[in-house]
Scaffold this motif. Structure first.
Motif, PDB file in Angstrom:
ATOM      1  N   PHE A  70      -5.660 -50.880  -5.556  1.00  0.00           N
ATOM      2  CA  PHE A  70      -6.148 -51.504  -4.320  1.00  0.00           C
ATOM      3  C   PHE A  70      -5.240 -51.259  -3.127  1.00  0.00           C
ATOM      4  CE2 PHE A  70      -3.613 -54.767  -6.530  1.00  0.00           C
ATOM      5  CZ  PHE A  70      -2.667 -55.047  -5.568  1.00  0.00           C
ATOM      6  N   GLY A  71      -4.091 -50.607  -3.309  1.00  0.00           N
ATOM      7  CA  GLY A  71      -3.211 -50.452  -2.161  1.00  0.00           C
ATOM      8  C   GLY A  71      -1.978 -49.635  -2.460  1.00  0.00           C
ATOM      9  N   PHE A  72      -0.866 -50.078  -1.889  1.00  0.00           N
ATOM     10  CA  PHE A  72       0.372 -49.319  -1.939  1.00  0.00           C
ATOM     11  C   PHE A  72       1.506 -50.224  -2.414  1.00  0.00           C
ATOM     12  CE2 PHE A  72      -2.388 -47.933   1.484  1.00  0.00           C
ATOM     13  CZ  PHE A  72      -2.574 -46.595   1.163  1.00  0.00           C
ATOM     14  N   VAL A  73       2.391 -49.664  -3.185  1.00  0.00           N
ATOM     15  CA  VAL A  73       3.546 -50.402  -3.682  1.00  0.00           C
ATOM     16  C   VAL A  73       4.526 -50.632  -2.544  1.00  0.00           C
ATOM     17  CG1 VAL A  73       5.552 -50.261  -5.212  1.00  0.00           C
ATOM     18  CG2 VAL A  73       3.287 -49.561  -6.036  1.00  0.00           C
TER      19      VAL A  73
ATOM     20  N   LEU B 247       1.948 -59.746  -1.419  1.00  0.00           N
ATOM     21  CA  LEU B 247       1.390 -59.796  -2.770  1.00  0.00           C
ATOM     22  C   LEU B 247       2.475 -59.540  -3.794  1.00  0.00           C
ATOM     23  CD1 LEU B 247      -1.958 -57.763  -2.584  1.00  0.00           C
ATOM     24  CD2 LEU B 247      -1.729 -60.231  -2.872  1.00  0.00           C
ATOM     25  N   GLN B 248       2.343 -60.191  -4.938  1.00  0.00           N
ATOM     26  CA  GLN B 248       3.224 -59.922  -6.071  1.00  0.00           C
ATOM     27  C   GLN B 248       2.373 -59.696  -7.315  1.00  0.00           C
ATOM     28  OE1 GLN B 248       7.012 -61.787  -8.578  1.00  0.00           O
ATOM     29  NE2 GLN B 248       6.423 -62.701  -6.647  1.00  0.00           N
ATOM     30  N   LEU B 249       2.808 -58.776  -8.153  1.00  0.00           N
ATOM     31  CA  LEU B 249       2.158 -58.514  -9.435  1.00  0.00           C
ATOM     32  C   LEU B 249       3.184 -58.701 -10.547  1.00  0.00           C
ATOM     33  CD1 LEU B 249       0.929 -56.385  -7.186  1.00  0.00           C
ATOM     34  CD2 LEU B 249      -0.307 -55.501  -9.177  1.00  0.00           C
ATOM     35  N   LEU B 250       2.783 -59.337 -11.636  1.00  0.00           N
ATOM     36  CA  LEU B 250       3.624 -59.495 -12.815  1.00  0.00           C
ATOM     37  C   LEU B 250       2.817 -59.073 -14.036  1.00  0.00           C
ATOM     38  CD1 LEU B 250       5.342 -62.932 -12.075  1.00  0.00           C
ATOM     39  CD2 LEU B 250       6.445 -60.682 -12.086  1.00  0.00           C
ATOM     40  N   HIS B 251       3.325 -58.080 -14.769  1.00  0.00           N
ATOM     41  CA  HIS B 251       2.645 -57.530 -15.942  1.00  0.00           C
ATOM     42  C   HIS B 251       3.459 -57.875 -17.177  1.00  0.00           C
ATOM     43  CE1 HIS B 251       1.427 -53.723 -18.382  1.00  0.00           C
ATOM     44  NE2 HIS B 251       0.612 -54.732 -18.663  1.00  0.00           N
ATOM     45  N   CYS B 252       2.827 -58.546 -18.133  1.00  0.00           N
ATOM     46  CA  CYS B 252       3.512 -58.993 -19.343  1.00  0.00           C
ATOM     47  C   CYS B 252       3.489 -57.886 -20.398  1.00  0.00           C
ATOM     48  CB  CYS B 252       2.844 -60.260 -19.880  1.00  0.00           C
ATOM     49  SG  CYS B 252       3.626 -60.904 -21.369  1.00  0.00           S
ATOM     50  N   LEU B 253       4.683 -57.449 -20.799  1.00  0.00           N
ATOM     51  CA  LEU B 253       4.815 -56.470 -21.883  1.00  0.00           C
ATOM     52  C   LEU B 253       5.123 -57.142 -23.206  1.00  0.00           C
ATOM     53  CD1 LEU B 253       6.853 -53.705 -20.002  1.00  0.00           C
ATOM     54  CD2 LEU B 253       4.389 -53.837 -20.357  1.00  0.00           C
ATOM     55  N   ALA B 254       5.871 -58.257 -23.157  1.00  0.00           N
ATOM     56  CA  ALA B 254       6.203 -59.018 -24.365  1.00  0.00           C
ATOM     57  C   ALA B 254       6.483 -60.453 -23.957  1.00  0.00           C
ATOM     58  CB  ALA B 254       7.413 -58.412 -25.075  1.00  0.00           C
ATOM     59  N   ASN B 255       6.094 -61.397 -24.831  1.00  0.00           N
ATOM     60  CA  ASN B 255       6.348 -62.808 -24.531  1.00  0.00           C
ATOM     61  C   ASN B 255       6.410 -63.605 -25.838  1.00  0.00           C
ATOM     62  OD1 ASN B 255       6.872 -65.079 -23.064  1.00  0.00           O
ATOM     63  ND2 ASN B 255       4.802 -65.313 -22.226  1.00  0.00           N
TER      64      ASN B 255
ATOM     65  N   LEU C 273       8.677 -58.944 -18.608  1.00  0.00           N
ATOM     66  CA  LEU C 273       7.641 -58.685 -17.619  1.00  0.00           C
ATOM     67  C   LEU C 273       8.134 -57.583 -16.692  1.00  0.00           C
ATOM     68  CD1 LEU C 273       6.763 -62.342 -16.460  1.00  0.00           C
ATOM     69  CD2 LEU C 273       5.943 -61.149 -18.481  1.00  0.00           C
ATOM     70  N   GLN C 274       7.199 -56.837 -16.140  1.00  0.00           N
ATOM     71  CA  GLN C 274       7.525 -55.911 -15.055  1.00  0.00           C
ATOM     72  C   GLN C 274       6.745 -56.344 -13.830  1.00  0.00           C
ATOM     73  OE1 GLN C 274       6.820 -51.899 -16.574  1.00  0.00           O
ATOM     74  NE2 GLN C 274       9.010 -51.652 -16.943  1.00  0.00           N
ATOM     75  N   GLY C 275       7.429 -56.353 -12.694  1.00  0.00           N
ATOM     76  CA  GLY C 275       6.803 -56.811 -11.466  1.00  0.00           C
ATOM     77  C   GLY C 275       6.916 -55.799 -10.353  1.00  0.00           C
ATOM     78  N   THR C 276       6.058 -55.951  -9.363  1.00  0.00           N
ATOM     79  CA  THR C 276       6.139 -55.146  -8.151  1.00  0.00           C
ATOM     80  C   THR C 276       5.525 -55.929  -7.008  1.00  0.00           C
ATOM     81  OG1 THR C 276       5.793 -52.918  -7.260  1.00  0.00           O
ATOM     82  CG2 THR C 276       3.918 -53.927  -8.343  1.00  0.00           C
ATOM     83  N   TYR C 277       5.728 -55.426  -5.810  1.00  0.00           N
ATOM     84  CA  TYR C 277       5.164 -56.060  -4.615  1.00  0.00           C
ATOM     85  C   TYR C 277       4.173 -55.112  -3.954  1.00  0.00           C
ATOM     86  CZ  TYR C 277       9.135 -59.248  -5.108  1.00  0.00           C
ATOM     87  OH  TYR C 277      10.049 -60.158  -5.582  1.00  0.00           O
ATOM     88  N   ALA C 278       3.220 -55.706  -3.264  1.00  0.00           N
ATOM     89  CA  ALA C 278       2.236 -54.948  -2.481  1.00  0.00           C
ATOM     90  C   ALA C 278       1.852 -55.830  -1.298  1.00  0.00           C
ATOM     91  CB  ALA C 278       1.039 -54.586  -3.345  1.00  0.00           C
ATOM     92  N   ASP C 279       0.779 -55.468  -0.599  1.00  0.00           N
ATOM     93  CA  ASP C 279       0.428 -56.233   0.593  1.00  0.00           C
ATOM     94  C   ASP C 279      -1.066 -56.522   0.684  1.00  0.00           C
ATOM     95  OD1 ASP C 279       2.847 -56.874   2.143  1.00  0.00           O
ATOM     96  OD2 ASP C 279       3.137 -54.711   2.060  1.00  0.00           O
ATOM     97  N   LEU C 280      -1.362 -57.680   1.280  1.00  0.00           N
ATOM     98  CA  LEU C 280      -2.726 -58.174   1.390  1.00  0.00           C
ATOM     99  C   LEU C 280      -3.614 -57.291   2.254  1.00  0.00           C
ATOM    100  CD1 LEU C 280      -2.109 -62.006   1.707  1.00  0.00           C
ATOM    101  CD2 LEU C 280      -3.708 -60.953   0.096  1.00  0.00           C
ATOM    102  N   ASP C 281      -3.043 -56.663   3.277  1.00  0.00           N
ATOM    103  CA  ASP C 281      -3.910 -55.882   4.167  1.00  0.00           C
ATOM    104  C   ASP C 281      -4.563 -54.723   3.424  1.00  0.00           C
ATOM    105  OD1 ASP C 281      -1.576 -54.403   3.926  1.00  0.00           O
ATOM    106  OD2 ASP C 281      -1.363 -54.015   6.072  1.00  0.00           O
ATOM    107  N   SER C 282      -3.816 -54.078   2.522  1.00  0.00           N
ATOM    108  CA  SER C 282      -4.418 -52.973   1.778  1.00  0.00           C
ATOM    109  C   SER C 282      -5.448 -53.486   0.777  1.00  0.00           C
ATOM    110  CB  SER C 282      -3.340 -52.149   1.072  1.00  0.00           C
ATOM    111  OG  SER C 282      -2.544 -52.949   0.218  1.00  0.00           O
TER     112      SER C 282
END
Length: 381
Positions: free
Chosen positions: A166-169, A211-219, A353-362
């Motif tokens: 949906f956008g750009f990192v 925006l923030q994304l968090l992807h769970c690899l193990a828990n 978890l692995q996380g990254t940031y993005a933005d609402l406008d994209s």
């Protein structure tokens, strides 16, 4: 010369001539491919007035109004549908939801409501292949503040591919992505097993990642459950329960700071930011990053009283949505609205978890294009 009447569209409140001319849709005034204006406001004639006006039809047969302008004789054709939607005082535009970033364009929630209807989620396989599913998921981020994608492949750096749907990192000092796991020499409490109370990320950054994304690899660790709080709902509740405290938090600039061996970041913003119409637009709340305020003692007393009240409100159990991320889950959330939290966990357990940031406008842009494509597809059937 006369003021435009544009009857019967707006007989009681004629639109200002300069506003109407500034919105001329002709090809001399706007690029037909992208709609961008081809003139400066200073290039319009002084003393604009109407030389003549008449009812006409657009090329596709829709009713319209033609204006011939004085003193330059320029002609503008305005579809009546456009005039109706944008007539003065109609409440459209900035006063009716605006750009969708304020509380006016959101559906505010307490945790109990979402527990009753279920949290917004989508299956990754459908999200990644079906435009309608992706559009619904992205709309949830704008409306409710988050969506949970299920079944995202448990692969290294996969969270970046999710963001790029949906956008750009947004790359930061943490890199393209950050690892949320226990580290031997952490530069942030997030990289320990400590409890983290509700907060927004990176308040010391300008502009803040939206925006923030968090992807769970193990828990598999004991503990480590996640939580979300709708900060707009909480701020609206504070405004209702204690208007003066709300006012203090909207007008007091708060210094936020972060530093480590390679980075030093600072930003000064209120905990609750509002737009020119007084609508809640952004929350910055992170006790770990607040610096030392410099103000008269009376103002400091007022701020700390309001700060404490807001902090207590954010910890109310009925506001926090608790859930546990399973391997393959990826949550996308609005970092200017939602506060996220987690319970403490045993550092000997496997939690990654692995996380990254993005933005609402994209994200909003991608959603708008998906909607436009859907409309065009339906129209072509």
């Amino acid at each position: 010369m006369t003021a435009p009447t544009l009857s019967p569209v707006s007989p009681n409140e004629p639109p200002p001539a300069l506003w109407l001319r500034d919105n001329c849709p002709c090809e001399r005034c706007r690029n037909p491919r992208n709609g961008q204006k081809l003139f400066q406001i200073t290039e319009l004639p002084a003393g604009l007035g109407i030389e003549a006006e008449r009812d006409v039809r657009t090329p596709d047969g829709a009713p319209a109004r033609e204006i011939t302008w004085a003193p330059d004789g320029h002609r503008s054709v305005y579809p009546e549908a456009w005039l109706t939607a944008h007539r003065p005082g109609a409440g459209a535009g900035a006063r009716d939801g605006g750009d969708g970033r304020t509380e006016a364009g959101k559906e505010l929630w307490a945790a109990g409501r979402l527990r009753g209807v279920g949290i917004p989620e989508a299956d990754w396989a459908a999200y990644s292949t079906e435009p309608a599913v992706r559009a619904r998921a992205l709309e949830q981020v704008l409306r409710l503040g988050f969506v949970l994608l299920r079944g995202v492949p448990r692969e290294d750096r996969q969270v970046l591919d999710v963001a790029r749907t949906f956008g750009f990192v947004r790359e930061t000092n943490y890199g393209e992505l950050f690892e949320v796991r226990v580290e031997a020499d952490p530069n942030n409490l997030a990289f320990t097993g400590a409890r983290i109370t509700p907060h927004t990320d990176n308040p010391y950054r300008d502009p803040v990642p939206t925006l923030q994304l968090l992807h769970c690899l193990a828990n598999a660790a004991v503990g480590g459950d996640s939580g979300l709080v709708d900060g707009f709902y909480a701020a609206a509740l504070l405004r209702e329960e204690s208007p003066e405290d709300f006012a203090v938090l909207t007008r007091t600039p708060v210094p936020f700071a972060f530093r480590d061996a390679r980075t030093e970041l600072r930003a000064e913003r209120p905990l609750i930011d509002v737009d020119p119409l007084g609508r809640i637009r952004e929350i910055r709340f992170n006790n770990r990053s607040i610096g030392t305020l410099h103000a008269p003692a009376e103002e400091l007393d007022a701020f700390y009283g309001a700060y404490r009240r807001f902090g207590e409100l954010l910890l109310r159990p009925e506001l926090q949505l608790d859930f546990r991320l399973a391997p393959g889950d990826c949550v996308i959330f609005d970092n200017t609205r939602l506060l996220h939290a987690r319970t403490a966990f045993e550092e000997s357990g496997d939690r990654h978890l692995q996380g990254t940031y993005a933005d609402l406008d994209s994200l909003a842009s991608t959603l708008a294009v998906l909607r436009r494509s859907s409309v065009e597809t339906e129209a072509g059937r």
